[in-house]
Design a protein around this motif. Structure first.
Motif, mmCIF file in Angstrom:
data_model
loop_
_atom_site.group_PDB
_atom_site.id
_atom_site.type_symbol
_atom_site.label_atom_id
_atom_site.label_comp_id
_atom_site.label_asym_id
_atom_site.label_seq_id
_atom_site.Cartn_x
_atom_site.Cartn_y
_atom_site.Cartn_z
ATOM 1 N N ALA A 283 0.834 -1.205 0.000
ATOM 2 C CA ALA A 283 0.000 0.000 0.000
ATOM 3 C C ALA A 283 0.867 1.253 0.000
ATOM 4 N N LEU A 284 1.957 1.244 0.762
ATOM 5 C CA LEU A 284 2.863 2.397 0.787
ATOM 6 C C LEU A 284 3.558 2.568 -0.555
ATOM 7 N N SER A 285 4.083 1.483 -1.119
ATOM 8 C CA SER A 285 4.811 1.588 -2.386
ATOM 9 C C SER A 285 3.909 2.049 -3.524
ATOM 10 N N SER A 286 2.626 1.657 -3.504
ATOM 11 C CA SER A 286 1.710 2.040 -4.578
ATOM 12 C C SER A 286 1.387 3.532 -4.567
ATOM 13 N N ARG A 287 1.672 4.206 -3.456
ATOM 14 C CA ARG A 287 1.413 5.653 -3.370
ATOM 15 C C ARG A 287 2.608 6.486 -3.812
ATOM 16 N N LEU A 288 3.704 5.807 -4.151
ATOM 17 C CA LEU A 288 4.893 6.527 -4.594
ATOM 18 C C LEU A 288 4.890 6.650 -6.116
ATOM 19 N N ALA A 289 5.825 7.382 -6.632
ATOM 20 C CA ALA A 289 5.914 7.571 -8.086
ATOM 21 C C ALA A 289 6.155 6.237 -8.780
ATOM 22 N N SER A 290 5.729 6.129 -10.021
ATOM 23 C CA SER A 290 5.809 4.863 -10.752
ATOM 24 C C SER A 290 7.242 4.390 -10.947
ATOM 25 N N ASN A 291 8.194 5.306 -10.970
ATOM 26 C CA ASN A 291 9.594 4.919 -11.173
ATOM 27 C C ASN A 291 10.359 4.781 -9.856
ATOM 28 N N THR A 292 9.653 4.630 -8.750
ATOM 29 C CA THR A 292 10.312 4.556 -7.450
ATOM 30 C C THR A 292 11.118 3.262 -7.316
ATOM 31 N N THR A 293 12.205 3.350 -6.593
ATOM 32 C CA THR A 293 13.001 2.155 -6.279
ATOM 33 C C THR A 293 12.556 1.524 -4.967
ATOM 34 N N ASN A 294 11.641 2.209 -4.276
ATOM 35 C CA ASN A 294 11.149 1.697 -3.000
ATOM 36 C C ASN A 294 9.986 0.728 -3.243
ATOM 37 N N THR A 295 10.303 -0.402 -3.844
ATOM 38 C CA THR A 295 9.303 -1.423 -4.090
ATOM 39 C C THR A 295 8.983 -2.149 -2.782
ATOM 40 N N PRO A 296 7.867 -2.877 -2.717
ATOM 41 C CA PRO A 296 7.571 -3.626 -1.485
ATOM 42 C C PRO A 296 8.705 -4.565 -1.080
ATOM 43 N N GLU A 297 9.319 -5.242 -2.039
ATOM 44 C CA GLU A 297 10.406 -6.167 -1.721
ATOM 45 C C GLU A 297 11.630 -5.423 -1.204
ATOM 46 N N SER A 298 11.910 -4.243 -1.799
ATOM 47 C CA SER A 298 13.045 -3.438 -1.350
ATOM 48 C C SER A 298 12.827 -2.925 0.069
ATOM 49 N N LEU A 299 11.640 -2.448 0.353
ATOM 50 C CA LEU A 299 11.339 -1.982 1.710
ATOM 51 C C LEU A 299 11.442 -3.131 2.705
ATOM 52 N N LEU A 300 10.956 -4.299 2.311
ATOM 53 C CA LEU A 300 10.993 -5.467 3.186
ATOM 54 C C LEU A 300 12.428 -5.856 3.526
ATOM 55 N N ARG A 301 13.302 -5.862 2.512
ATOM 56 C CA ARG A 301 14.660 -6.364 2.702
ATOM 57 C C ARG A 301 15.599 -5.342 3.330
ATOM 58 N N ARG A 302 15.423 -4.068 2.991
ATOM 59 C CA ARG A 302 16.411 -3.046 3.396
ATOM 60 C C ARG A 302 16.010 -2.222 4.603
ATOM 61 N N HIS A 303 14.713 -2.247 4.962
ATOM 62 C CA HIS A 303 14.293 -1.297 6.000
ATOM 63 C C HIS A 303 13.377 -1.909 7.052
ATOM 64 N N THR A 304 13.386 -3.243 7.160
ATOM 65 C CA THR A 304 12.709 -3.936 8.258
ATOM 66 C C THR A 304 13.665 -4.979 8.820
ATOM 67 N N LEU A 305 13.228 -5.685 9.871
ATOM 68 C CA LEU A 305 14.065 -6.721 10.473
ATOM 69 C C LEU A 305 13.780 -8.103 9.898
ATOM 70 N N PHE A 306 13.066 -8.168 8.768
ATOM 71 C CA PHE A 306 12.684 -9.463 8.210
ATOM 72 C C PHE A 306 13.902 -10.328 7.884
ATOM 73 N N ASN A 307 14.957 -9.745 7.308
ATOM 74 C CA ASN A 307 16.152 -10.527 6.951
ATOM 75 C C ASN A 307 16.795 -11.191 8.164
ATOM 76 N N PHE A 308 16.612 -10.596 9.345
ATOM 77 C CA PHE A 308 17.200 -11.150 10.559
ATOM 78 C C PHE A 308 16.548 -12.476 10.937
ATOM 79 N N TYR A 309 15.256 -12.607 10.685
ATOM 80 C CA TYR A 309 14.508 -13.804 11.083
ATOM 81 C C TYR A 309 14.431 -14.858 9.972
ATOM 82 N N GLU A 310 14.422 -14.416 8.715
ATOM 83 C CA GLU A 310 14.082 -15.309 7.602
ATOM 84 C C GLU A 310 14.932 -16.578 7.513
ATOM 85 N N PRO A 311 16.282 -16.535 7.604
ATOM 86 C CA PRO A 311 17.070 -17.751 7.364
ATOM 87 C C PRO A 311 16.809 -18.883 8.348
#
Length: 573
Positions: free
Chosen positions: A57-85
């Motif tokens: 929902a956040l990424s869809s409100r950004l410009a169409s050429n944004t690099t802040n895709t849902p996957e990018s936000l998930l990997r670079r700006h949350t703690l998901f990578n810490f738990y995933e492996p």
């Protein structure tokens, strides 16, 4: 869908929570609910710092050429990578989907296991004073770092200085829908600098936690984790040759490596006298996912890193290398060829070293004390178990047929001369004994006559009964004249198949209907017609309850009689 006019560019290692807090400051939004509407399209969205949802929902409100895709936000700006492996593959993918698209943020923490974990989460967001100063100089402002918000990590990986808690609380009702920027979070509680900064182990944990956040490691599943831990533990002699983990040794050395004070400080205390603590569960094949902090503690103890653990090809610690193994029988035509497919591993009772036993189909069996340290060890024999028939035949052939000397025979068979003398004597003694035991001919005539007489005198008896009458004669015939014995006398009676009984349901229907009517009349007469007659009462009284309950569909006349006596007979149990 309304587009955001702007979104502050995320900084390295910045929480998405921090980006949203800076947006709230820069937009001068009149309320936090308005900020939630701008960012996520929902005024009731939660301000979650570690594992936020609604990323799509956040990424869809950004410009169409944004690099802040849902996957990018998930990997670079949350703690998901810490738990995933450290999660099962299916659950890791499900949690990622929930963070990207779900509007139920509370379910994420339950699914990932944080709420069920005994490791206490953060009460306040944390800062590194050195990072605050460096960020202000480089970016003009401070921000919340992901790597500073991991429970049990007490140092900044960059400056290796203790983290301090701010006044900004997390998971509280007052801050549930409120983003607070790092510049607004005053420094509150501090840690004891000396108890943290003097420990290399704290630094190692901080660096490994940052590695997890900065990389997307492969998800190998719980079985993969168990397999890789097993290989390392085996290499470090924490697993017996039979494959059992030496738990008491592991726990003792683990506690000795860290110390109880350190484990208490990071929130992972370990009672060394417990047989079922978190460490023993972690190294077993379990269906439960453990907290990543505990995995990092084990990796630090085993002297490995996430890069080594996840990215290097898995190399099983095989005490004697990979099979098949060579046959070391010099008398066989497959000498030195990989013919042995299995290795039985035991343990030396004195030294504890693994001992592998290798048996070839030719009978040549040897053992070797391990583990192997080089390829040449595969061709080493520690102890002979059995030479086998091929080797023994070659020994007799060299000495008796070819008339070779004992020394030449020993050289050809790769043994000592005394071994040749010993085994030659044993073989000759065995051959002589077998010749003495081997009869030239066996006369079974008297036993045949006795058996024929028994069969003619007792035609009604079975073979088993006849054998009891003359056990000695039967034993001799069975040993020396078996084919004649089995062809003579009573033959086994073939088993007959049971003929299924057929039920005359028409006759049974007439019989049961009469009994049912009589019992119903008796019940009505005994109770004066005041008690309701039921199928259960009639069935118990007549002894036909099972038939009425299970086979009423095969008794139409009885069913009609019951219909006139009780209500809904088909529905009654």
């Amino acid at each position: 869908m309304a587009q955001l006019p702007f979104l502050p560019p995320p900084y390295p290692d910045e929480l998405l929570y921090s980006v949203c807090a800076r947006y709230h400051q820069l937009s001068a939004s009149p309320s936090q609910k308005q900020t939630m509407l701008d960012l996520f399209g929902c005024a009731t969205a939660g301000a979650i710092y570690d594992l936020p949802n609604r990323l799509s929902a956040l990424s869809s409100r950004l410009a169409s050429n944004t690099t802040n895709t849902p996957e990018s936000l998930l990997r670079r700006h949350t703690l998901f990578n810490f738990y995933e492996p450290f999660l099962p593959k299916a659950r890791a993918r499900r949690i990622a989907d929930m963070m990207i698209g779900s509007d139920k943020g509370s379910r994420i923490h339950s699914a990932i296991g944080i709420r069920a974990s005994s490791i206490q989460g953060l009460e306040r967001l944390r800062l590194c004073p050195d990072c605050v100063a460096a960020d202000a100089e480089v970016y003009g402002e401070a921000y919340w770092h992901r790597s500073h918000q991991i429970p049990g990590i007490l140092l900044c990986h960059c400056h290796e200085t203790p983290l301090v808690a701010s006044t900004v609380t997390v998971f509280s009702q007052s801050n549930k829908h409120r983003f607070v920027a790092a510049s607004q979070g005053e420094i509150g509680m501090t840690v004891h600098r000396k108890s943290v900064s003097d420990s290399d182990k704290h630094r190692g944990l901080a660096h490994m936690a940052h590695m997890l956040l900065s990389n997307q490691y492969p998800v190998i599943g719980l079985k993969g984790l168990h397999s890789r831990y097993g290989n390392i533990l085996q290499r470090l002699r924490f697993i017996t040759p039979g494959g059992q983990i030496i738990q008491h040794k592991l726990i003792k050395e683990f506690v000795g490596f860290y110390g109880n004070e350190f484990l208490e400080l990071v929130g992972c205390p370990l009672e060394s006298d417990q047989n079922d603590n978190w460490l023993t569960v972690l190294v077993r094949l379990s269906r439960r996912a453990a907290h990543p902090l505990r995995h990092l503690l084990l990796m630090e103890f085993l002297d490995t890193t996430p890069d080594d653990f996840f990215l290097r090809p898995e190399a099983p610690c095989l005490q004697f290398g990979r099979g098949p193994w060579p046959c070391l029988n010099p008398a066989a035509n497959h000498y030195l060829k990989p013919m042995i497919r299995s290795c039985e591993i035991g343990r030396n009772s004195e030294t504890g070293a693994p001992v592998g036993t290798f048996a070839c189909l030719c009978g040549f069996t040897y053992s070797r004390t391990g583990p192997d340290h080089s390829k040449s060890d595969r061709f080493r024999i520690s102890r002979m178990v059995r030479y086998g028939e091929v080797w023994e035949n070659a020994l007799l052939s060299f000495v008796e047929a070819e008339k070779r000397s004992l020394r030449m025979t020993a050289r050809l068979l790769h043994v000592d001369t005394r071994t040749v003398i010993k085994h030659l004597a044993q073989l000759r003694s065995r051959c002589d004994a077998e010749k003495d035991r081997l009869p030239l001919s066996v006369d079974c005539g008297p036993q045949r006559n006795e058996w024929l007489r028994l069969c003619s005198d007792n035609p009604a008896l079975s073979r088993t009964d006849l054998r009891k009458l003359a056990p000695a004669a039967y034993a001799k015939l069975y040993r020396h004249d078996r084919s004649w014995l089995l062809a003579t006398g009573p033959q086994p009676v073939p088993k007959t198949q049971a003929i299924p009984r057929r039920v005359d349901w028409a006759a049974r229907d007439r019989e049961v209907s009469v009994a049912v009517r009589q019992v119903a009349e008796e019940l009505s007469r005994d109770c004066g017609g005041k008690v309701k007659t039921t199928i259960s009462m009639i069935g118990k009284r007549s002894g036909k309850l099972a038939l009425l309950q299970q086979h009423l569909d095969k008794l139409p006349h009885t069913k009609a009689v019951l219909s006139s006596l009780v209500r809904n007979p088909a529905k009654e149990p």
